[in-house]
Design a protein around this motif. Structure first.
Motif, PDB file in Angstrom:
ATOM      1  N   GLU A  75       0.824  -1.208   0.000  1.00  0.00           N
ATOM      2  CA  GLU A  75       0.000   0.000   0.000  1.00  0.00           C
ATOM      3  C   GLU A  75       0.864   1.266   0.000  1.00  0.00           C
ATOM      4  O   GLU A  75       0.473   2.292  -0.528  1.00  0.00           O
ATOM      5  N   HIS A  76       2.062   1.179   0.609  1.00  0.00           N
ATOM      6  CA  HIS A  76       2.934   2.348   0.736  1.00  0.00           C
ATOM      7  C   HIS A  76       4.349   2.033   0.261  1.00  0.00           C
ATOM      8  O   HIS A  76       4.816   0.905   0.411  1.00  0.00           O
ATOM      9  N   PHE A  77       4.993   3.025  -0.272  1.00  0.00           N
ATOM     10  CA  PHE A  77       6.380   2.896  -0.727  1.00  0.00           C
ATOM     11  C   PHE A  77       7.034   4.275  -0.665  1.00  0.00           C
ATOM     12  O   PHE A  77       6.353   5.286  -0.451  1.00  0.00           O
ATOM     13  N   ALA A  78       8.344   4.297  -0.840  1.00  0.00           N
ATOM     14  CA  ALA A  78       9.067   5.574  -0.860  1.00  0.00           C
ATOM     15  C   ALA A  78       9.946   5.631  -2.099  1.00  0.00           C
ATOM     16  O   ALA A  78      10.442   4.612  -2.583  1.00  0.00           O
ATOM     17  N   VAL A  79      10.134   6.836  -2.599  1.00  0.00           N
ATOM     18  CA  VAL A  79      11.080   7.098  -3.674  1.00  0.00           C
ATOM     19  C   VAL A  79      12.121   8.041  -3.098  1.00  0.00           C
ATOM     20  O   VAL A  79      11.794   9.122  -2.597  1.00  0.00           O
ATOM     21  N   ASN A  80      13.375   7.610  -3.147  1.00  0.00           N
ATOM     22  CA  ASN A  80      14.495   8.368  -2.611  1.00  0.00           C
ATOM     23  C   ASN A  80      15.355   8.838  -3.784  1.00  0.00           C
ATOM     24  O   ASN A  80      15.928   8.013  -4.502  1.00  0.00           O
ATOM     25  N   VAL A  81      15.397  10.141  -4.022  1.00  0.00           N
ATOM     26  CA  VAL A  81      16.158  10.710  -5.129  1.00  0.00           C
ATOM     27  C   VAL A  81      17.601  10.892  -4.654  1.00  0.00           C
ATOM     28  O   VAL A  81      17.841  11.571  -3.652  1.00  0.00           O
ATOM     29  N   LEU A  82      18.537  10.281  -5.368  1.00  0.00           N
ATOM     30  CA  LEU A  82      19.921  10.263  -4.922  1.00  0.00           C
ATOM     31  C   LEU A  82      20.710  11.484  -5.367  1.00  0.00           C
ATOM     32  O   LEU A  82      20.502  12.013  -6.460  1.00  0.00           O
ATOM     33  N   GLY A  83      21.636  11.892  -4.506  1.00  0.00           N
ATOM     34  CA  GLY A  83      22.562  12.978  -4.800  1.00  0.00           C
ATOM     35  C   GLY A  83      23.868  12.422  -5.341  1.00  0.00           C
ATOM     36  O   GLY A  83      24.097  11.199  -5.340  1.00  0.00           O
ATOM     37  N   THR A  84      24.743  13.303  -5.784  1.00  0.00           N
ATOM     38  CA  THR A  84      25.995  12.881  -6.408  1.00  0.00           C
ATOM     39  C   THR A  84      26.863  12.028  -5.488  1.00  0.00           C
ATOM     40  O   THR A  84      27.650  11.221  -5.964  1.00  0.00           O
ATOM     41  N   ASP A  85      26.713  12.182  -4.186  1.00  0.00           N
ATOM     42  CA  ASP A  85      27.515  11.413  -3.234  1.00  0.00           C
ATOM     43  C   ASP A  85      26.931  10.036  -2.920  1.00  0.00           C
ATOM     44  O   ASP A  85      27.441   9.327  -2.053  1.00  0.00           O
ATOM     45  N   GLN A  86      25.873   9.624  -3.628  1.00  0.00           N
ATOM     46  CA  GLN A  86      25.198   8.366  -3.324  1.00  0.00           C
ATOM     47  C   GLN A  86      25.273   7.342  -4.457  1.00  0.00           C
ATOM     48  O   GLN A  86      24.459   6.434  -4.538  1.00  0.00           O
ATOM     49  N   PRO A 117      18.289   8.223   4.474  1.00  0.00           N
ATOM     50  CA  PRO A 117      18.746   9.541   4.932  1.00  0.00           C
ATOM     51  C   PRO A 117      19.850  10.082   4.031  1.00  0.00           C
ATOM     52  O   PRO A 117      20.599   9.331   3.415  1.00  0.00           O
ATOM     53  N   GLY A 118      19.916  11.394   3.941  1.00  0.00           N
ATOM     54  CA  GLY A 118      20.955  12.026   3.127  1.00  0.00           C
ATOM     55  C   GLY A 118      20.630  12.093   1.654  1.00  0.00           C
ATOM     56  O   GLY A 118      21.457  12.537   0.853  1.00  0.00           O
ATOM     57  N   SER A 119      19.431  11.636   1.284  1.00  0.00           N
ATOM     58  CA  SER A 119      19.033  11.716  -0.126  1.00  0.00           C
ATOM     59  C   SER A 119      18.708  13.156  -0.489  1.00  0.00           C
ATOM     60  O   SER A 119      18.400  13.978   0.371  1.00  0.00           O
ATOM     61  N   LEU A 120      18.751  13.443  -1.766  1.00  0.00           N
ATOM     62  CA  LEU A 120      18.395  14.761  -2.263  1.00  0.00           C
ATOM     63  C   LEU A 120      16.922  15.052  -1.978  1.00  0.00           C
ATOM     64  O   LEU A 120      16.551  16.154  -1.600  1.00  0.00           O
ATOM     65  N   ALA A 121      16.078  14.035  -2.147  1.00  0.00           N
ATOM     66  CA  ALA A 121      14.652  14.146  -1.832  1.00  0.00           C
ATOM     67  C   ALA A 121      14.120  12.765  -1.462  1.00  0.00           C
ATOM     68  O   ALA A 121      14.604  11.754  -1.977  1.00  0.00           O
ATOM     69  N   ASN A 122      13.147  12.755  -0.563  1.00  0.00           N
ATOM     70  CA  ASN A 122      12.449  11.525  -0.177  1.00  0.00           C
ATOM     71  C   ASN A 122      10.960  11.774  -0.325  1.00  0.00           C
ATOM     72  O   ASN A 122      10.463  12.802   0.146  1.00  0.00           O
ATOM     73  N   PHE A 123      10.266  10.855  -0.986  1.00  0.00           N
ATOM     74  CA  PHE A 123       8.818  10.937  -1.159  1.00  0.00           C
ATOM     75  C   PHE A 123       8.195   9.690  -0.551  1.00  0.00           C
ATOM     76  O   PHE A 123       8.471   8.580  -1.007  1.00  0.00           O
TER      77      PHE A 123
END
Length: 168
Positions: A75-86, A117-123
């Motif tokens: 029912e639920h999930f997350a999208v974690n947008v990665l930064g250059t350091d990831q 944690p530390g991602s550019l964005a988390n949804f």
């Protein structure tokens, strides 16, 4: 100067893949919880905003990925947008058979799904719709919560390689 390459339906799918690789994308890790409570995740670069009202996004995981079966049923999930350091995280979550969460500290928010944690964005999303997309599935999520850091650079993928932004 080289001549442009062409793809015609029914010919070499590698040519089509190379053509699709001409579009630079960000890199995400999609996470969820399996029915047994174990965290799962995969790297995906097919991600986009769909709507602001209601707030919708979509991600397209490959059907043959083990995590996709969990995403089809959760029912639920997350999208974690990665930064250059990831970049290492991107590679870890793209590796078949890897214990992706071994020794990896993640957060949980309102629905208990892993947040990197530390991602550019988390949804953090609630599943809104699920569609067939050929060898991928189209998962549309309604955004419930977001955290982002707009002053960092994204990890990019272009032409089959990781890239960075270059400003002129």
């Amino acid at each position: 100067m080289t001549s442009p390459r062409e793809f015609i339906a029914g010919t070499d799918p590698r040519v089509l893949r190379d053509a699709m690789g001409c579009f630079a994308t960000g890199v995400t890790v999609v996470t969820a919880l399996a029915e047994d409570g174990e965290p799962v995740g995969l790297t995906a670069n097919s991600f986009t905003s769909v709507s602001l009202d209601p707030p919708l996004l979509l991600v397209c995981p490959a059907k043959n990925a083990g995590t996709t079966r969990v995403l089809e049923n959760t029912e639920h999930f997350a999208v974690n947008v990665l930064g250059t350091d990831q970049k290492d995280l991107s590679q870890l979550f793209a590796t078949k058979g890897a214990d992706r969460f071994d020794g990896f500290a993640f957060e949980t928010w309102d629905y208990g799904v892993p947040i990197i944690p530390g991602s550019l964005a988390n949804f953090e999303c609630r599943r809104h719709a699920l569609h067939d997309g050929g060898d991928h599935m189209i998962l549309v999520g309604e955004v419930e919560r977001v955290r982002f850091e707009p002053n960092r650079d994204p990890l990019l993928y272009f032409g089959g390689k990781y890239r960075r932004l270059h400003f002129t």
